[in-house]
Design an enzyme around this catalytic site. Structure first.
Site, PDB file in Angstrom:
ATOM      1  CD  GLU A  50      -2.785   1.093   2.441  1.00  0.00           C
ATOM      2  OE1 GLU A  50      -2.618   0.335   3.611  1.00  0.00           O
ATOM      3  OE2 GLU A  50      -3.894   1.882   2.147  1.00  0.00           O
ATOM      4  CD  GLU A 364      -9.587  -2.662   7.829  1.00  0.00           C
ATOM      5  OE1 GLU A 364      -9.536  -1.245   8.066  1.00  0.00           O
ATOM      6  OE2 GLU A 364      -8.280  -3.060   8.417  1.00  0.00           O
TER       7      GLU A 364
HETATM    8  O1  AHR Z   1      -2.008  -1.025   7.080  1.00  0.00           O
HETATM    9  C1  AHR Z   1      -2.572   0.096   7.063  1.00  0.00           C
HETATM   10  C2  AHR Z   1      -3.981  -0.083   7.112  1.00  0.00           C
HETATM   11  O2  AHR Z   1      -4.722  -0.810   8.149  1.00  0.00           O
HETATM   12  C3  AHR Z   1      -4.612  -0.315   5.948  1.00  0.00           C
HETATM   13  O3  AHR Z   1      -4.564   0.534   4.861  1.00  0.00           O
HETATM   14  C4  AHR Z   1      -6.091  -0.725   6.610  1.00  0.00           C
HETATM   15  O4  AHR Z   1      -6.640  -1.849   5.668  1.00  0.00           O
HETATM   16  C5  AHR Z   1      -6.004  -1.146   7.828  1.00  0.00           C
HETATM   17  O5  AHR Z   1      -6.951  -0.479   8.729  1.00  0.00           O
END
Ligand code: AHR
Length: 647
Positions: A50, A364
């Site tokens: 990410e 999520e």
């Molecule tokens: O890993 C960081 C964040 O944690 C991610 O973006 C999310 O999916 C989770 O809440």
């Protein structure tokens, strides 16, 4: 930097291995029965990717210029302009005649006279690192409107001296044109800068100002890439995380914005508070997965922006566009080069399909709004691509009402896999290593798509790594249900980060793995092909009123090497002696090795100054039989590889 794995000389068995007969005080007995086994998912350990903490822009993406396209919400972010004495000029961000519809802003200088000059400088991320003898490609889109003059490109050192320069040309057309030059750097400079000296008069406009080291792989920084390679990930989940969802649907991640030439990508602001160039987009993620030999697992927005941040829901009657995006992606990744999106892949230089098998819908997400939208995706994808496995998103919680409801719905609605996320204190992990023992073998499979131990202070300590390793022994023992698992987040750039702890820390020139990184690496390299039946006697121990197991373990077997693999986590201060008894049907050759991760304090961590304080140390072992006693050090993670004649 490569994590060091030491192969030392043979450790004499008197030190750690004792013939069982001469030991009276044995803490535990481990019984291993290799003839009873179940499969391990070959893609159990993977990477969660990410762009958080500047993992991509200012991180894996090798581009050295910050905000090269002036698309940042603060359009001059990263840039400074200096007018030379006597120079009459103004500058502004314009959007009247952009490079294209995706790249709508650019910088214009209106220079009245050619006395003096205008200097435009970019500092990158904490300076621009320049390495002696390396080539850097500078490029920019430039448009001149009755502009007379030239532009010089300079790389500047810490003292403000130009160390290399080139003239870009003087006859700038009134159409956007790309100018580029290769600069060979004559000296090392850790905190350099890029400066353009605009000398002339008239109107001159610039966009996509880029400085890229020639040493890159598809735009990726080799040292960070190497850290990923070392993990040998089974899968690559991308591009997030909350990033996929967006603060609102406006900045949710849309894969079509991220492919094609750099200037065609529609840069966007990032839910984590910074700007994304998309220099590494979906095509690069697919290339990366292919290069790493990892299963690509793209995650798509479900037509819902981040529910934790106040959700925006795409109306049900306009969901088609979101669903079509996913169908088009599957065609792009897997389709024939005759198909419209397959042809696009061909055009980008990858005629072969990427063979994507797993697709995630949502991150999520929870509740009816998610369920009804998921159903639309599920039907459309399965109708056209029945072979694709669709991941259903779990909520942010890993227990409780919302979590239970997600599982109930998943079981009742033909979900194949559910994406769980666990960010928990180390103690929770130690108390829940048997979580998946209780999972329904007939129900949906699990992707533990994000997890990490968050100790007080949220540092990357040995304590956190011990807890994660303990949890991972439980993942391995249940890997008929848990198919994939990834630590999260992956990268951290201190000074530019939003979240700790993280797996890999880096700055402009340095990178190191945290203890958690080394656990991921050692567990993955010692995964094995099957999980072998084993048991370990245990005396529960009480810590501040809670009961814990005293040791955590898993056993597996590697067909290729014929090694029996025993992993033991001892998260407590004292050493533990274990009598290991391996069923006599499996004969050991007496050769093996042990790898240990430990340190004198559980609060120890790796740092830029001491990046290898906690690393795996591998030692050769010899002369042991099917029954031996082994001492597992306090606060340690140990992997024994015991060679056998056959299973
Ligand atoms: O890993 C960081 C964040 O944690 C991610 O973006 C999310 O999916 C989770 O809440």
């Amino acid at each position: 930097m490569k994590p060091r794995i030491l192969i030392s000389i043979v450790v004499f068995m008197a030190v750690l291995f004792f013939p069982a007969s001469i030991l009276a005080d044995i803490d535990h007995v481990m019984t291993v029965n290799p003839s009873s086994f179940s499969p391990i998912s070959p893609i159990l350990y993977g990477i969660f990717f990410e762009d958080i903490n500047h993992a991509v822009d200012g991180g894996l993406y090798a581009e050295l210029v910050r905000n090269r396209s002036f698309e940042h919400t603060d359009h001059m972010e990263g840039w400074s302009v200096i007018l030379d004495k006597g120079c009459k000029a103004s500058f502004s961000i314009k959007s009247e005649r952009p490079v294209n519809g995706n790249n709508t802003h650019y910088l214009s200088f209106d220079i009245e006279s050619d006395d003096g000059c205008v200097i435009l400088a970019n500092n990158g991320y904490d300076g621009i690192p320049l390495v002696w003898g390396e080539n850097y490609t500078f490029s920019s889109l430039i448009r001149g409107d009755e502009y007379n003059g030239e532009i010089e490109v300079h790389l500047i050192d810490e003292q403000g001296n130009s160390i290399i320069a080139a003239v870009l040309g003087s006859d700038f057309d009134d159409l956007w044109e790309k100018y580029s030059v290769i600069l060979e750097v004559p000296e090392d400079c850790q905190y350099g800068r890029l400066a353009l000296i605009v000398k002339g008069s008239g109107l001159i406009s610039l966009d996509m100002i880029s400085l890229l080291p020639d040493k890159n792989w598809h735009g990726m920084r080799p040292d960070l890439l190497e850290m990923l390679e070392e993990l040998r990930p089974g899968f690559l989940r991308f591009p997030g995380g909350c990033l996929v969802e967006g603060d609102s649907l406006e900045n949710s991640y849309r894969w079509k914005d991220t492919i094609g030439s750099a200037e065609e990508r529609r840069a966007n602001y990032n839910l984590w508070g910074y700007h994304q160039s998309y220099g590494i987009g979906f095509f690069e993620y697919l290339l990366l997965a292919e290069y790493l030999g990892a299963e690509p697992v793209p995650i798509f927005n479900a037509g819902i922006s981040c529910q934790v941040r106040g959700a925006e829901y795409c109306p049900m009657n306009t969901m088609d566009v979101w669903i079509q995006d996913v169908l088009d992606f599957i065609e792009f990744a897997n389709g024939s080069v005759e198909s419209p999106w397959g042809a696009k892949r061909f055009e980008l230089g990858h005629p072969e399909p990427f063979n994507v098998t797993y697709i995630g819908i949502g991150n999520e997400n929870w509740g009816n709004e998610y369920h009804e939208r998921f159903t639309l995706f599920q039907k459309a994808i399965k109708d056209r691509y029945p072979e694709i496995v669709i991941l259903f998103s779990g909520p942010p919680s890993y227990e409780g009402a919302s979590f239970n409801r997600a599982w109930r719905w998943a079981r009742q609605n033909g979900v194949e896999m559910l994406d769980e996320h666990i960010y928990a204190v180390p103690e929770w992990m130690l108390r829940n290593t048997e979580r998946y023992d209780k999972y329904d073998r007939e129900g949906p499979k699990v992707m533990l798509g994000e997890y990490a131990a968050h100790e007080a202070g949220r540092r990357n300590t040995l304590q956190a790594a011990l807890a994660e390793a303990a949890l991972m022994t439980g993942l391995e023992r249940n890997s008929d249900v848990v198919i994939m698992a990834a630590y999260a987040p992956l990268f951290n750039r201190p000074g530019w980060s939003q979240w700790t702890p993280d797996l890999i820390w880096f700055d402009n020139t340095r990178v190191y793995g945290t203890p958690s990184y080394h656990v991921q690496k050692v567990f993955n390299r010692n995964l094995g092909d099957i999980i072998v039946d084993s048991s370990l006697t245990d005396e529960a121990i009480e810590v501040i009123g809670y009961w814990f197991k005293s040791l955590y373990h898993s056993c597996s077997f590697d067909y290729e090497t014929g090694d029996l693999i025993i992993k033991v986590v001892n998260p407590w201060p004292g050493d533990k002696e274990v009598l290991v008894e391996i069923n006599e049907t499996t004969k050991l050759t007496g050769k093996g090795e042990m790898t240990v991760i430990t340190s004198s304090s559980i609060f120890d961590e790796n740092t830029f100054d001491d990046p290898e304080k906690i690393i795996p140390i591998t030692t050769v072992l010899s002369d042991f039989s099917n029954r031996f006693t082994f001492t597992f050090e306090g606060n340690s993670i140990t992997v024994l590889r015991l060679n056998t004649w056959s299973l």
